[in-house]
Design a protein around this motif. Structure first.
Motif, PDB file in Angstrom:
ATOM      1  N   PHE A   1       0.847  -1.187   0.000  1.00  0.00           N
ATOM      2  CA  PHE A   1       0.000   0.000   0.000  1.00  0.00           C
ATOM      3  C   PHE A   1       0.891   1.247   0.000  1.00  0.00           C
ATOM      4  CE2 PHE A   1      -2.169  -3.437   2.167  1.00  0.00           C
ATOM      5  CZ  PHE A   1      -3.401  -3.467   1.541  1.00  0.00           C
ATOM      6  N   GLN A   2       0.716   2.097  -1.005  1.00  0.00           N
ATOM      7  CA  GLN A   2       1.413   3.373  -1.061  1.00  0.00           C
ATOM      8  C   GLN A   2       0.666   4.364  -0.183  1.00  0.00           C
ATOM      9  OE1 GLN A   2       4.298   3.947  -2.501  1.00  0.00           O
ATOM     10  NE2 GLN A   2       4.455   1.923  -3.478  1.00  0.00           N
ATOM     11  N   LEU A   3       1.362   4.948   0.792  1.00  0.00           N
ATOM     12  CA  LEU A   3       0.691   5.769   1.793  1.00  0.00           C
ATOM     13  C   LEU A   3       1.055   7.249   1.697  1.00  0.00           C
ATOM     14  CD1 LEU A   3       1.170   3.283   4.771  1.00  0.00           C
ATOM     15  CD2 LEU A   3      -0.885   3.607   3.381  1.00  0.00           C
ATOM     16  N   LEU A   4       2.356   7.564   1.799  1.00  0.00           N
ATOM     17  CA  LEU A   4       2.831   8.962   1.792  1.00  0.00           C
ATOM     18  C   LEU A   4       2.023   9.807   2.766  1.00  0.00           C
ATOM     19  CD1 LEU A   4       3.496   9.529  -2.026  1.00  0.00           C
ATOM     20  CD2 LEU A   4       5.162   9.058  -0.207  1.00  0.00           C
ATOM     21  N   GLN A   5       1.947   9.317   4.008  1.00  0.00           N
ATOM     22  CA  GLN A   5       1.148   9.958   5.039  1.00  0.00           C
ATOM     23  C   GLN A   5       2.051  10.590   6.080  1.00  0.00           C
ATOM     24  OE1 GLN A   5      -2.291  10.242   5.435  1.00  0.00           O
ATOM     25  NE2 GLN A   5      -1.798  11.479   7.223  1.00  0.00           N
ATOM     26  N   GLY A   6       1.805  11.852   6.411  1.00  0.00           N
ATOM     27  CA  GLY A   6       2.562  12.522   7.444  1.00  0.00           C
ATOM     28  C   GLY A   6       2.273  11.951   8.816  1.00  0.00           C
ATOM     29  N   CYS A   7       3.232  12.088   9.727  1.00  0.00           N
ATOM     30  CA  CYS A   7       3.103  11.536  11.075  1.00  0.00           C
ATOM     31  C   CYS A   7       3.114  12.670  12.100  1.00  0.00           C
ATOM     32  CB  CYS A   7       4.270  10.580  11.376  1.00  0.00           C
ATOM     33  SG  CYS A   7       4.543   9.301  10.110  1.00  0.00           S
ATOM     34  N   SER A   8       2.513  12.422  13.233  1.00  0.00           N
ATOM     35  CA  SER A   8       2.611  13.373  14.334  1.00  0.00           C
ATOM     36  C   SER A   8       3.881  13.102  15.116  1.00  0.00           C
ATOM     37  CB  SER A   8       1.383  13.262  15.247  1.00  0.00           C
ATOM     38  OG  SER A   8       1.319  11.991  15.842  1.00  0.00           O
ATOM     39  N   VAL A   9       4.563  14.169  15.529  1.00  0.00           N
ATOM     40  CA  VAL A   9       5.858  14.059  16.200  1.00  0.00           C
ATOM     41  C   VAL A   9       5.821  14.884  17.470  1.00  0.00           C
ATOM     42  CG1 VAL A   9       8.344  14.399  16.012  1.00  0.00           C
ATOM     43  CG2 VAL A   9       7.027  13.749  13.990  1.00  0.00           C
ATOM     44  N   ASP A  10       6.239  14.282  18.577  1.00  0.00           N
ATOM     45  CA  ASP A  10       6.367  14.979  19.847  1.00  0.00           C
ATOM     46  C   ASP A  10       7.783  14.803  20.373  1.00  0.00           C
ATOM     47  OD1 ASP A  10       3.693  15.925  20.139  1.00  0.00           O
ATOM     48  OD2 ASP A  10       3.077  13.900  20.690  1.00  0.00           O
ATOM     49  N   VAL A  11       8.424  15.907  20.760  1.00  0.00           N
ATOM     50  CA  VAL A  11       9.775  15.878  21.332  1.00  0.00           C
ATOM     51  C   VAL A  11       9.714  16.574  22.689  1.00  0.00           C
ATOM     52  CG1 VAL A  11      12.179  16.567  21.069  1.00  0.00           C
ATOM     53  CG2 VAL A  11      10.845  15.880  19.070  1.00  0.00           C
TER      54      VAL A  11
END
Length: 214
Positions: free
Chosen positions: A204-214
């Motif tokens: 499955f081609q997704l190219l989905q952004g992710c949430s990031v917490d630092v």
């Protein structure tokens, strides 16, 4: 000792206290000003993660007799350092798959790496979960997703990052990443009874952004 001498000593003590307070206040002012200047010049920005694709090799939800989920998948994850003057060290990184906040695969360790200014890093970990027990709520949600024809599996990453500016390296900070992977139920899979099985392998081609917490 005369009252005049006592008054003189009290004045000296008050002057000394004022000097100490001014010194401490000035020190904190300089520290805060330095931090502000560094922030204004460097503009530190947390890394950006993207899940590019997911290849599913096994997705099998057992019948109600055992309520277990077996899943094997490989995902391609990329990270981008958007900073122009700050490098990023990644360490103790682990990735796993979860469904409705329930972990359904073991955690796979990702290799540590250094990411230079504006650089990209790509990982392609395998995620395995053999007959993982699922809660009744998770089972009910999977049945609903089966009817909708798709399931969202969240690929999560946790670890540590350090910032590098010139020769200076910061302390370690916690990193948490959440990447949603939309998996469609392909034709020909076994959906009889309460079990679910996706025909594999399926990419499955997704190219989905992710949430990031630092």
């Amino acid at each position: 000792m005369s009252s005049k001498d006592c008054g003189h000593h009290e004045d000296e003590s008050r002057k000394l206290i004022r000097l100490i307070l001014f010194g401490v206040g000035g020190f904190f002012f300089v520290v805060l000003l330095t931090i502000f200047i560094i922030w204004a010049v460097l503009r530190p920005t947390k890394p950006k993660f993207t899940i590019q694709d997911a290849t599913l090799y096994a997705f099998n939800l057992s019948s109600p007799a055992t309520n277990t989920l077996t899943i094997t998948m490989q995902v391609t994850l990329s990270s981008h350092n958007p900073n122009r003057r700050i490098g990023i060290y990644y360490s103790n990184l682990h990735a796993y798959a979860s469904y409705h906040n329930q972990q359904v695969t073991l955690a796979t360790e990702l290799p540590p790496t250094y990411q230079g200014h504006k650089d990209f890093t790509v990982w392609s970990p395998f995620l395995f979960g053999a007959a993982a027990p699922v809660s009744p709520f998770t089972l009910s949600s999977l049945q609903q997703d089966r009817g909708a024809g798709a399931v969202v599996v969240n690929v999560k990453i946790y670890g540590r990052v350090k910032w590098k500016v010139g020769t200076w390296v910061s302390g370690r900070y916690h990193l948490f990443v959440n990447c949603p992977a939309y998996i469609r139920f392909t034709g020909g899979g076994d959906r009889s009874g309460s079990g679910i099985q996706i025909v594999a392998p399926a990419k499955f081609q997704l190219l989905q952004g992710c949430s990031v917490d630092v």
